[in-house]
Write a protein that holds these residues in place. Structure first.
Motif, PDB file in Angstrom:
ATOM      1  N   ARG A 115       0.828  -1.207   0.000  1.00  0.00           N
ATOM      2  CA  ARG A 115       0.000   0.000   0.000  1.00  0.00           C
ATOM      3  C   ARG A 115       0.864   1.260   0.000  1.00  0.00           C
ATOM      4  O   ARG A 115       0.464   2.301  -0.526  1.00  0.00           O
ATOM      5  N   GLU A 169       2.192   1.308  -3.608  1.00  0.00           N
ATOM      6  CA  GLU A 169       1.108   1.126  -4.565  1.00  0.00           C
ATOM      7  C   GLU A 169       1.548   0.244  -5.726  1.00  0.00           C
ATOM      8  O   GLU A 169       1.426   0.612  -6.889  1.00  0.00           O
ATOM      9  N   LYS A 170       2.057  -0.975  -5.398  1.00  0.00           N
ATOM     10  CA  LYS A 170       2.484  -1.911  -6.448  1.00  0.00           C
ATOM     11  C   LYS A 170       2.400  -3.336  -5.909  1.00  0.00           C
ATOM     12  O   LYS A 170       2.591  -3.575  -4.715  1.00  0.00           O
ATOM     13  N   CYS A 214      -9.919  -1.846  -4.499  1.00  0.00           N
ATOM     14  CA  CYS A 214      -9.784  -0.972  -5.671  1.00  0.00           C
ATOM     15  C   CYS A 214     -11.035  -0.993  -6.534  1.00  0.00           C
ATOM     16  O   CYS A 214     -11.510   0.043  -6.992  1.00  0.00           O
ATOM     17  N   LYS A 243      -4.661   2.210 -11.044  1.00  0.00           N
ATOM     18  CA  LYS A 243      -5.508   2.739  -9.967  1.00  0.00           C
ATOM     19  C   LYS A 243      -5.299   4.230  -9.724  1.00  0.00           C
ATOM     20  O   LYS A 243      -6.230   5.028  -9.738  1.00  0.00           O
ATOM     21  N   SER A 244      -4.044   4.620  -9.512  1.00  0.00           N
ATOM     22  CA  SER A 244      -3.756   6.017  -9.148  1.00  0.00           C
ATOM     23  C   SER A 244      -4.176   6.981 -10.241  1.00  0.00           C
ATOM     24  O   SER A 244      -4.839   7.993  -9.996  1.00  0.00           O
ATOM     25  N   GLN A 245      -3.831   6.654 -11.493  1.00  0.00           N
ATOM     26  CA  GLN A 245      -4.140   7.566 -12.601  1.00  0.00           C
ATOM     27  C   GLN A 245      -5.641   7.642 -12.859  1.00  0.00           C
ATOM     28  O   GLN A 245      -6.192   8.719 -13.112  1.00  0.00           O
ATOM     29  N   GLU A 270      -8.084   7.061 -10.668  1.00  0.00           N
ATOM     30  CA  GLU A 270      -8.742   7.802  -9.592  1.00  0.00           C
ATOM     31  C   GLU A 270      -8.529   9.298  -9.736  1.00  0.00           C
ATOM     32  O   GLU A 270      -9.434  10.103  -9.515  1.00  0.00           O
ATOM     33  N   THR A 271      -7.307   9.682 -10.128  1.00  0.00           N
ATOM     34  CA  THR A 271      -7.017  11.114 -10.316  1.00  0.00           C
ATOM     35  C   THR A 271      -7.924  11.714 -11.372  1.00  0.00           C
ATOM     36  O   THR A 271      -8.511  12.787 -11.195  1.00  0.00           O
TER      37      THR A 271
END
Length: 669
Positions: free
Chosen positions: A177, A180-181, A209, A322-324, A326-327
């Motif tokens: 976490r 993030e990988k 997620c 996930k990160s991109q 969500e952004t």
């Protein structure tokens, strides 16, 4: 055999680049969730600022945020994996080339496909899969089953085991976490151990997620519904405008026929006014519709992409994006949708039964008259916002109550930063260059530039006008009690110097200065060395009231003033003869300047607009709106393009607009 629906859907939406319209090659995922070939993305880059705009949704991306430029953009592993799987399915469906076993090296024709280990199997390998314990639990499908589309969705959602790239042979079963990988078992005790890193099982992270992205999709879906409803309202309003226009034109024609040939010209004028009013309203709706269409496009495309990833992507695909994702989804859910249509859509004709006057008036529900071009107009002028610079503060490039503005021959922009007691100079792109030395000015209110490139500044606080270079004051013009006498004797009650405000330069270098005293404003003209040569407004005949700003027309023989107190624009010759005056009720007028054709741009402090007055004094409408207590204004020419510079005083910014002129019948730039 017909293709499965999901096979056709995936082929059309996700396997072809929307720039080259070919199958993806090294697909790159942009922050807006649109994907293109790596080579296609490279062609979109603007070399001058190392950025690009997405060709689908116009999202601006600065490559300075990525260490390796285009190569630093995320590889779309989901598309690559999808392309590989769909390529295999296409090959199987075509039956044109031999399908060989990928499990052995015998070169035998494949008969089935193992859904567990993702290998094509010949007859011998099928037997081995059946007998050996290591393959226990593996499921296979015949090639005919694959051709029918029976297992297409299963193949797309297949989570192929991923091995750790750091620890050979170890499968990635955990998720860090902190980083993030996905990680393997060895990673949890070596590279990602607690307490510095927090990790969980990969399946747990995937579940969280998926739940998070589904929740955000619901919010995006609500936004899509809102924009869709707004577009329906726009379409309805367009119909209302069209119906109102037709009804108004018909009523105009009926009234005109009653009055016969002597009012035909009047009828034609009113029809043009109706078209102008409807065109203004249609333009407002068109702009809103285009804006809503673009928002809807962004929402739909990101929604479709995320929904497809959740539906078809592997656990790895979901976690890696996930990160991109969500952004982007948060950007879209925070988007402000201007869906309220509160402007007047009516187009009406009000009959005037007094036959000594025109037929009537074209208005909307608010009773607003048409403010558009007449027959004499063969040229239209308009502005397009380019950029702005500055903010409230005292540092370089920051402002505190800025007022006057001037432009040098090279395009540099000089701003009278009144609250910070200085003149600041910026280049033609709004980048800070330098400022006046400390203590050179006390309260600068306006600035002009002469032919030598020197700055002429009104310093209200010191009751003087100063002619300066970058760091040196050459001449100071102030009230004289002795020495060289002015044109008129100095009076004890000479309040001109107590209300200094505006300054401009004529073509021979005379310094023209205004005072802003209530009811008794004056304009005085000085030589570049400070000798007074003439005065305007000293008598009560001209009745000048609070002259804040002035400009000189292209002849150099006329002064145009914004008469703030009288709400009017007035044009004088240098000897004080008034040529015309145009009243602008409701407008508190400040900054003023002329274009190359002597059309006058004047700032309305109260309404936040830049108004245009033709050189004959007739009102032509506004070219800029949406400003907050604007002050100074000036024209500049950069690379052959005319630009309008406006001090947006209430926001402590300077805004720059492209200034266009369009001949009648031409398309807008």
């Amino acid at each position: 055999m017909a293709a499965s629906p999901i096979f056709s859907e995936v082929s059309e939406q996700f396997l072809r680049c929307k720039i080259c319209f070919k199958d993806f090659t090294s697909p790159k995922l942009l922050p807006c969730l649109h994907s293109f070939c790596r080579g296609c993305v490279a062609k979109l880059v603007h070399a001058e600022n190392c950025s690009l705009d997405c060709p689908v949704c116009k999202h601006h991306i600065s490559l300075y945020d990525y260490q390796d430029g285009v190569d630093g953009l995320r590889d779309n592993d989901f598309i690559s994996s999808l392309t590989e799987t769909m390529g295999m399915l296409k090959k199987i469906r075509k039956r044109e080339d031999a399908i060989l076993c990928t499990c052995c090296s015998a070169g035998n024709d494949a008969k089935s496909y193992c859904l567990t280990c993702a290998d094509l199997l010949c007859s011998d390998c099928i037997g081995a899969h059946t007998r050996l314990k290591v393959f226990k639990g593996h499921n296979s499908a015949t090639l005919d089953d694959l051709r029918s589309g029976k297992y297409t969705e299963c193949l797309l959602q297949y989570n192929k085991p991923s091995n750790c790239q750091t620890h050979e042979g170890e499968m990635m079963r955990f998720y860090c976490r902190t980083c993030e990988k996905p990680i393997c078992r060895d990673c949890t005790v070596l590279d990602h151990k607690e307490p510095g890193h927090k990790y969980c099982r990969l399946s747990e992270a995937v579940t969280e997620c998926r739940a998070s992205l589904k929740k955000m999709l619901c919010e995006v879906k609500m936004k899509i519904s809102l924009v869709t409803d707004a577009l329906k309202s726009v379409a309805k309003s367009e119909q209302e405008i069209s119906k109102g226009k037709q009804a108004a034109v018909e009523k105009i024609r009926m009234e005109a026929r009653k009055r016969q040939d002597d009012i035909v010209q009047m009828r034609m004028t009113l029809e043009r006014e109706t078209n102008t009013l409807s065109a203004i309203k249609e333009k407002q709706l068109t702009d809103l519709k285009e804006s809503l269409d673009l928002v809807l496009l962004k929402l739909n495309s990101s929604f479709d992409f995320t929904e497809t990833v959740l539906k078809m992507g592997s656990d790895r695909d979901i976690l890696s994006g996930k990160s991109q994702i969500e952004t982007r989804l948060k950007e879209l859910t925070d988007t402000c949708v201007e869906a309220k249509l509160d402007f007047d859509t009516a187009v009406k004709f009000i009959v005037n039964y007094d036959h000594t006057d025109p037929l009537g008036t074209v208005v909307d529900d608010s009773g607003t008259f048409v403010d558009g071009p007449t027959d004499s107009d063969v040229t239209q002028h308009f502005c397009k916002f380019l950029f702005e610079f500055g903010k409230r503060g005292s540092g370089p490039g920051e402002f505190c109550d800025p007022e006057g503005v001037a432009v040098t021959k090279s395009g540099d922009i000089a701003v009278a930063d009144k609250g910070n007691c200085r003149i600041q100079v910026f280049d033609k792109f709004g980048s800070y260059k330098y400022q006046s030395p400390d203590n050179m000015f006390k309260t600068p209110t306006d600035v002009a530039v002469n032919a030598d490139g020197h700055f002429i500044t009104v310093d209200y606080g010191e009751r003087s006008v100063k002619i300066t270079s970058i760091d040196l004051c050459h001449v100071t013009i102030r009230k004289r009690d002795n020495g060289v006498p002015p044109l008129s004797p100095v009076r004890i009650d000479d309040h001109f110097w107590n209300y200094l405000h505006g300054v401009t330069i004529d073509r021979v270098g005379h310094v023209i200065v205004s005072s802003s005293r209530h009811d008794t404003s004056e304009i005085r003209v000085f030589t570049p060395y400070g000798v007074e040569v003439s005065r305007l407004g000293e008598s009560d005949v001209l009745s000048l009231d609070r002259i804040f700003y002035m400009c000189v027309d292209s002849t150099g023989q006329n002064i145009i003033v914004s008469n703030h107190g009288n709400r009017s624009i007035r044009k004088f010759s240098l000897d004080g003869h008034e040529k015309w005056s145009t009243d602008l009720p409701g407008h508190f007028l400040t900054g003023i300047c002329c274009d190359d054709e002597d059309n006058i741009m004047v700032v309305s402090y109260r309404t936040g607009q830049v108004l245009m007055i033709r050189k004959d004094g007739t009102f032509a409408g506004h070219v800029v709106e949406g400003l907050n207590h604007p002050e100074g204004i000036a024209f500049t020419t950069v690379g052959g393009n005319k630009k309008l510079v406006v001090v947006d005083g209430g926001n402590n910014r300077v805004k720059v607009y492209q200034y266009f002129r369009k001949e009648q019948g031409e398309d807008s730039a």
